[in-house]
Design a protein around this motif. Sequence first.
Motif, short mmCIF file in Angstrom:
data_model
loop_
_atom_site.label_atom_id
_atom_site.label_comp_id
_atom_site.label_asym_id
_atom_site.label_seq_id
_atom_site.Cartn_x
_atom_site.Cartn_y
_atom_site.Cartn_z
N SER A 128 0.82 -1.21 0.00
CA SER A 128 0.00 0.00 0.00
C SER A 128 0.86 1.27 0.00
CB SER A 128 -0.97 0.01 1.19
OG SER A 128 -0.25 0.06 2.40
N THR A 129 2.01 1.25 0.70
CA THR A 129 2.87 2.45 0.68
C THR A 129 3.53 2.60 -0.69
OG1 THR A 129 4.77 1.26 1.62
CG2 THR A 129 3.35 2.45 3.16
N ILE A 130 3.86 1.49 -1.33
CA ILE A 130 4.44 1.56 -2.68
C ILE A 130 3.41 2.13 -3.64
CG2 ILE A 130 5.26 0.19 -4.63
CD1 ILE A 130 6.58 -1.67 -2.53
N GLU A 131 2.17 1.66 -3.55
CA GLU A 131 1.10 2.13 -4.43
C GLU A 131 0.82 3.62 -4.19
OE1 GLU A 131 -1.01 2.06 -7.62
OE2 GLU A 131 0.09 0.29 -6.94
N ARG A 132 0.80 4.03 -2.93
CA ARG A 132 0.57 5.43 -2.61
C ARG A 132 1.69 6.30 -3.16
NH1 ARG A 132 0.44 5.42 2.79
NH2 ARG A 132 2.50 6.29 3.01
N THR A 133 2.93 5.83 -3.04
CA THR A 133 4.08 6.58 -3.56
C THR A 133 3.98 6.71 -5.08
OG1 THR A 133 5.47 5.82 -1.75
CG2 THR A 133 6.60 6.63 -3.72
N LYS A 134 3.60 5.64 -5.77
CA LYS A 134 3.42 5.72 -7.23
C LYS A 134 2.37 6.76 -7.59
CE LYS A 134 4.52 0.95 -8.55
NZ LYS A 134 3.92 -0.30 -9.06
N GLN A 135 1.26 6.76 -6.87
CA GLN A 135 0.18 7.72 -7.14
C GLN A 135 0.66 9.15 -6.92
OE1 GLN A 135 -2.97 6.39 -4.57
NE2 GLN A 135 -3.57 4.72 -5.95
N GLU A 136 1.42 9.37 -5.85
CA GLU A 136 1.92 10.72 -5.56
C GLU A 136 2.92 11.17 -6.62
OE1 GLU A 136 3.35 10.37 -1.56
OE2 GLU A 136 1.33 10.47 -0.71
N LEU A 137 3.76 10.26 -7.10
CA LEU A 137 4.72 10.62 -8.16
C LEU A 137 3.99 10.89 -9.47
CD1 LEU A 137 7.65 8.16 -7.38
CD2 LEU A 137 7.62 10.64 -7.06
N ASP A 138 2.95 10.12 -9.77
CA ASP A 138 2.14 10.40 -10.97
C ASP A 138 1.49 11.77 -10.88
OD1 ASP A 138 2.81 7.95 -12.04
OD2 ASP A 138 0.92 6.96 -11.48
N LEU A 139 1.00 12.12 -9.70
CA LEU A 139 0.39 13.43 -9.50
C LEU A 139 1.42 14.55 -9.68
CD1 LEU A 139 -2.29 14.80 -8.76
CD2 LEU A 139 -1.62 14.62 -6.36
N LEU A 140 2.63 14.32 -9.17
CA LEU A 140 3.69 15.31 -9.35
C LEU A 140 4.05 15.46 -10.83
CD1 LEU A 140 5.67 17.27 -8.03
CD2 LEU A 140 7.22 15.36 -7.69
N ASP A 141 4.13 14.35 -11.56
CA ASP A 141 4.39 14.42 -13.00
C ASP A 141 3.31 15.22 -13.71
OD1 ASP A 141 6.75 13.00 -12.94
OD2 ASP A 141 5.81 11.08 -13.44
N GLU A 142 2.05 15.01 -13.34
CA GLU A 142 0.94 15.76 -13.94
C GLU A 142 1.06 17.25 -13.61
OE1 GLU A 142 -3.93 16.07 -13.83
OE2 GLU A 142 -2.96 14.34 -12.93
N PHE A 143 1.45 17.56 -12.39
CA PHE A 143 1.67 18.95 -11.97
C PHE A 143 2.72 19.60 -12.87
CE2 PHE A 143 4.08 22.05 -9.50
CZ PHE A 143 3.08 22.90 -9.07
#
Length: 146
Positions: free
Chosen positions: A16-31
């Motif tokens: 779950s922490t790996i998945e959350r980290t992936k989601q946060e990095l995807d959000l940063l890329d979108e930003f």
Amino acid sequence: MTLAIQETPQTAISKSTIERTKQELDLLDEFIRTILREGVDYGLIPGVDRPSLWKPGADTVISSFNCYPRAAILAHNIDQATGFVSIIVKVEAIRMDTGEIRCAGIGATTNWEKKYRYRKDQDGNQILNPDPLEQYNTLVKMAEKR
């Protein structure tokens, strides 16, 4: 009265922490793709192969986290005899609403870096900067950016 010591579990990496980290990095890329502007907020610096974040982009990123930067000079060295100047700066990201320090970084610079140490004379020849101490404020700002 008896006191009990309660141990707290250590934080561990989980799926779950790996998945959350992936989601946060995807959000940063979108930003980066949708908010930051190439040539204004980031871009290539001569001699560097990858794009770098510039000051306007750093200001946009830090404000998107509801923070502001606070800089302090940790150390500086000025040698009057040689004209050598070195500066070390600490920059903290402070939450606007609570004043909490969220993170900090340290940057350094000297006036013996090529772009500060030399100047061009009227004939276009590279010469030593005749007044290296005039760059103090520029060096502070560069250390803050780093």
